[in-house]
Motif scaffolding. Structure first.
Motif, PDB file in Angstrom:
ATOM      1  N   ARG A 164       0.901  -1.180   0.054  1.00  0.00           N
ATOM      2  CA  ARG A 164      -0.154   0.030  -0.004  1.00  0.00           C
ATOM      3  C   ARG A 164       0.897   1.400  -0.024  1.00  0.00           C
ATOM      4  O   ARG A 164       0.478   2.261  -0.658  1.00  0.00           O
ATOM      5  N   VAL A 167       2.624   1.913  -3.272  1.00  0.00           N
ATOM      6  CA  VAL A 167       1.544   2.221  -4.314  1.00  0.00           C
ATOM      7  C   VAL A 167       1.478   3.947  -4.187  1.00  0.00           C
ATOM      8  O   VAL A 167       1.413   4.417  -5.252  1.00  0.00           O
ATOM      9  N   VAL A 168       1.396   4.247  -2.749  1.00  0.00           N
ATOM     10  CA  VAL A 168       1.209   5.530  -2.710  1.00  0.00           C
ATOM     11  C   VAL A 168       2.357   6.356  -3.293  1.00  0.00           C
ATOM     12  O   VAL A 168       2.425   7.391  -3.846  1.00  0.00           O
ATOM     13  N   ARG A 170       4.314   5.458  -5.789  1.00  0.00           N
ATOM     14  CA  ARG A 170       4.340   5.759  -6.999  1.00  0.00           C
ATOM     15  C   ARG A 170       3.308   6.684  -7.691  1.00  0.00           C
ATOM     16  O   ARG A 170       3.492   7.264  -8.711  1.00  0.00           O
ATOM     17  N   ALA A 171       2.035   6.757  -6.912  1.00  0.00           N
ATOM     18  CA  ALA A 171       1.100   7.670  -6.851  1.00  0.00           C
ATOM     19  C   ALA A 171       1.568   9.130  -7.052  1.00  0.00           C
ATOM     20  O   ALA A 171       1.333  10.068  -7.982  1.00  0.00           O
ATOM     21  N   ASP A 174       3.620   9.830  -9.837  1.00  0.00           N
ATOM     22  CA  ASP A 174       2.741  10.182 -11.363  1.00  0.00           C
ATOM     23  C   ASP A 174       2.224  11.661 -11.407  1.00  0.00           C
ATOM     24  O   ASP A 174       2.297  12.081 -12.432  1.00  0.00           O
ATOM     25  N   ASP A 175       1.652  11.730 -10.275  1.00  0.00           N
ATOM     26  CA  ASP A 175       1.080  13.265 -10.262  1.00  0.00           C
ATOM     27  C   ASP A 175       0.895  13.738  -8.747  1.00  0.00           C
ATOM     28  O   ASP A 175       0.047  13.378  -8.302  1.00  0.00           O
ATOM     29  N   TYR A 176       1.553  14.633  -8.249  1.00  0.00           N
ATOM     30  CA  TYR A 176       1.469  15.072  -6.957  1.00  0.00           C
ATOM     31  C   TYR A 176       0.430  15.846  -6.708  1.00  0.00           C
ATOM     32  O   TYR A 176      -0.140  15.983  -5.347  1.00  0.00           O
ATOM     33  N   ALA A 179      -2.263  13.584  -6.084  1.00  0.00           N
ATOM     34  CA  ALA A 179      -2.019  12.723  -4.707  1.00  0.00           C
ATOM     35  C   ALA A 179      -2.338  13.655  -3.522  1.00  0.00           C
ATOM     36  O   ALA A 179      -3.309  13.095  -2.578  1.00  0.00           O
ATOM     37  N   ILE A 184      -3.175  12.311   0.128  1.00  0.00           N
ATOM     38  CA  ILE A 184      -1.921  11.743   0.366  1.00  0.00           C
ATOM     39  C   ILE A 184      -0.805  13.020   0.834  1.00  0.00           C
ATOM     40  O   ILE A 184      -0.957  13.767   0.307  1.00  0.00           O
TER      41      ILE A 184
END
Lengths: 295, 273
Positions: A164, A167-168, A170-171, A174-176, A179, A184
């Motif tokens: 988990r 994955v956070v 990697r998120a 991708d696009d803060y 996020a 996040i």
């Protein structure tokens, strides 16, 4: 042509290359989460090694305990670096952030010179100097151990990025903004990536120091790390692993065949050529993400 | 700043903006004196042309202005019992505000499943599993494609994922920024239908930002009209749909006369409000 010699240099080169990957993986971890190319990764590697020595010689801890303690300390140092030096620069031009990491690199190197001096010291982690025999080929034990550790670390990260928290992270890479929009804590994620890069730096520092001793020249691993990271694509851990392998093999073979002709500088020339050619022909490296386009 | 026809909200408001003003980079004024209310469990639209200040209003509420060096300089944002102005974006999500960003902004390199997992960072594993089930029930298409990279989904599927991702945070208020953007009309209808279904079944309040006024006014109960950073009109969806000015300038109902008249209308409106 001597095929046995070629195979031997190729294999030892690939092992050394995987050890470069360790340095590159630290750079990739930070770049993935925050798009910061960390020029201090080399001196963080050096610092990790010095801290291990400090625990073992100053406080008399056995070497394995010293390594564990140093890893924990570097975890904290990584968080502190992000919190104190980098966080306030978020959103600023990349050149300022780059200069900040360069400043850190110089600070750590000069600081270590002040505290520990320039004398090289051994890092006795108990790997014998005797070579391993692979048929008729001689394999360096320290390199083999380093390469094995690099592969294990890569495997651990591959698993971590499926959890988990992984994955956070990697998120975030991708696009803060997105996020942030789902709650996040981007800042904490970036801090965690600095902490992980510092832990990897400690491991790389110990392994490289067991080969070449502990002194400021460990910080020069930055150049290998950057070359491998760029060649692998800056944001791909698998790319860093394979690019390290590739660079190590090419460098090893070039070293043994071209050194007599070029007067000993052929490894660095090969590195420079790989770095420059990659940036010119394939800026996203071998495995970097070209941004996904919908078909 | 409301027209005389503005109705009194019947239920208590879950969100109320009171005269807020937003500046970017300390100088450029993006919205000036925006006030609006979202009733508890209600659906409200914020309509207006490009650049009128719709997205800025949403970012002021979710706190995402910080990512663009914007700040709320004046006014109050009240959400339930909390004054939001000093809270971090993360805290606002925890309180129950979900902001579906314009342009969908899914995590492209993650699978839809991982998008939903990443969006439960503030929730427990147990909640995550339950919420994922709920999202997949509302959007069965996402379930079918849950293991392919989100960047390869169609625009409609990405919009569904963006909404599903917001639902993972268990919001009380769902704010949607241009969910119809770039989608075929039948998809817009499908997505809007699901939004009102979620509003009914979950008791979720919705603030819908749209340029597509026709579609939006079909599902909301009230609408606000924003122009050049100011609210210029507020009424029930029924009244807005039949308002001749709205029909003319936003619904394309009547033949537009000419640009001069539009300018004149806006100026007059500003004086009246």
């Amino acid at each position: 042509m001597d095929w046995a010699l070629l195979a031997e240099t190729g294999i030892n080169g690939s092992l050394i290359g995987l050890m470069y990957s360790l340095v590159a993986m630290g750079i990739v971890l930070i770049y993935k989460s925050s798009s910061v190319p960390n020029l201090a990764q080399g001196s963080m590697t050096m610092l990790g090694a010095y801290i291990v020595l400090a625990y073992s010689s100053r406080f008399g801890a056995p070497i394995w305990l010293a390594i564990v303690l140093a890893t924990l300390s570097m975890f904290g140092i990584g968080i502190a670096i992000e919190r104190i030096a980098l966080r306030r620069l978020a959103g600023r031009p990349i050149i300022m952030i780059l200069m900040m990491t360069l400043g850190l690199e110089i600070l750590l190197r000069a600081g270590s010179l002040t505290i520990w001096g320039a004398t090289g010291r051994p890092m006795p982690i108990g790997i014998s100097d005797d070579p391993l025999f692979l048929g008729a080929l001689l394999i360096n034990r320290a390199y083999a151990a380093g390469a094995a550790v690099a592969i294990v670390i890569f495997g651990l990260f591959a698993l971590f990025f499926r959890t988990r928290m992984g994955v956070v992270l990697r998120a975030i890479s991708d696009d803060y903004t997105a996020a942030w929009s789902v709650g996040i804590s981007v800042e904490r994620g970036v801090a965690l990536s600095w902490a992980m890069a510092s832990v990897v730096a400690t491991v790389a520092g110990v392994l490289w120091a067991s080969v070449q001793g502990v002194d400021q020249s460990l910080a020069h691993l930055l150049l290998k790390g950057v070359t491998v990271a760029v060649l692998g694509g800056m944001d791909s851990l698998g790319g860093a692993l394979l690019a390290g392998l590739l660079l190590g093999i090419v460098e090893g073979i070039a070293g043994s065949y071209l050194d007599p002709l070029l007067g000993g500088a052929s490894r660095d020339l090969v590195d420079a050529a790989m770095l420059i050619v990659t940036i010119m022909l394939r800026p996203h490296g071998l495995f970097g993400r070209h941004d996904i386009e919908r078909i | 700043m409301m027209t005389e026809t503005s109705p009194k909200p019947t239920k208590s408001a879950v969100l109320s903006l009171n005269n807020i003003e937003v500046v970017y980079d300390h100088v450029s004024l993006a919205i000036k004196g925006v006030s609006l209310e979202v009733p508890d469990g209600g659906m409200v639209a914020l309509l207006g042309a490009n650049g009128a200040g719709k997205s800025t209003s949403l970012k002021a509420i979710s706190g995402l202005l910080v990512a663009e060096r914007g700040e709320v300089r004046r006014g109050d944002i009240q959400f339930l019992d909390h004054n939001l102005r000093s809270l971090s974006p993360q805290r606002r999500v925890e309180l129950g505000i979900a902001h579906v960003l314009e342009g969908r902004r899914v995590f492209e390199h993650l699978t839809p499943d991982e998008n939903l997992i990443a969006a439960s960072a503030i929730r427990s594993r147990h909640d995550m599993i339950r919420n994922k089930d709920k999202v997949y029930t509302y959007f069965p298409r996402l379930y079918e494609r849950r293991f392919s990279a989100a960047g390869y989904l169609s625009g409609g599927e990405q919009q569904m994922l963006a909404i599903g991702r917001a639902l993972m945070t268990q919001p009380k208020l769902l704010m949607l920024d241009e969910p119809s953007l770039g989608l075929a009309p039948f998809l817009v209808a499908e997505i809007f239908q699901i939004i009102s279904q979620i509003n009914r079944e979950e008791g979720l309040s919705v603030l819908l930002v749209e340029q597509n006024a026709i579609a939006a006014l079909e599902i909301v109960s009230h609408g606000y009209l924003i122009e050049s950073g100011r609210i210029v009109m507020h009424d029930t969806a029924q009244a807005l749909k039949s308002n001749p000015d709205i029909q003319e300038f936003y619904l394309g109902g009547a033949q537009a006369k000419n640009f001069h008249d539009i300018k004149h209308y806006r100026r007059r409106k500003r004086w009246l409000t």
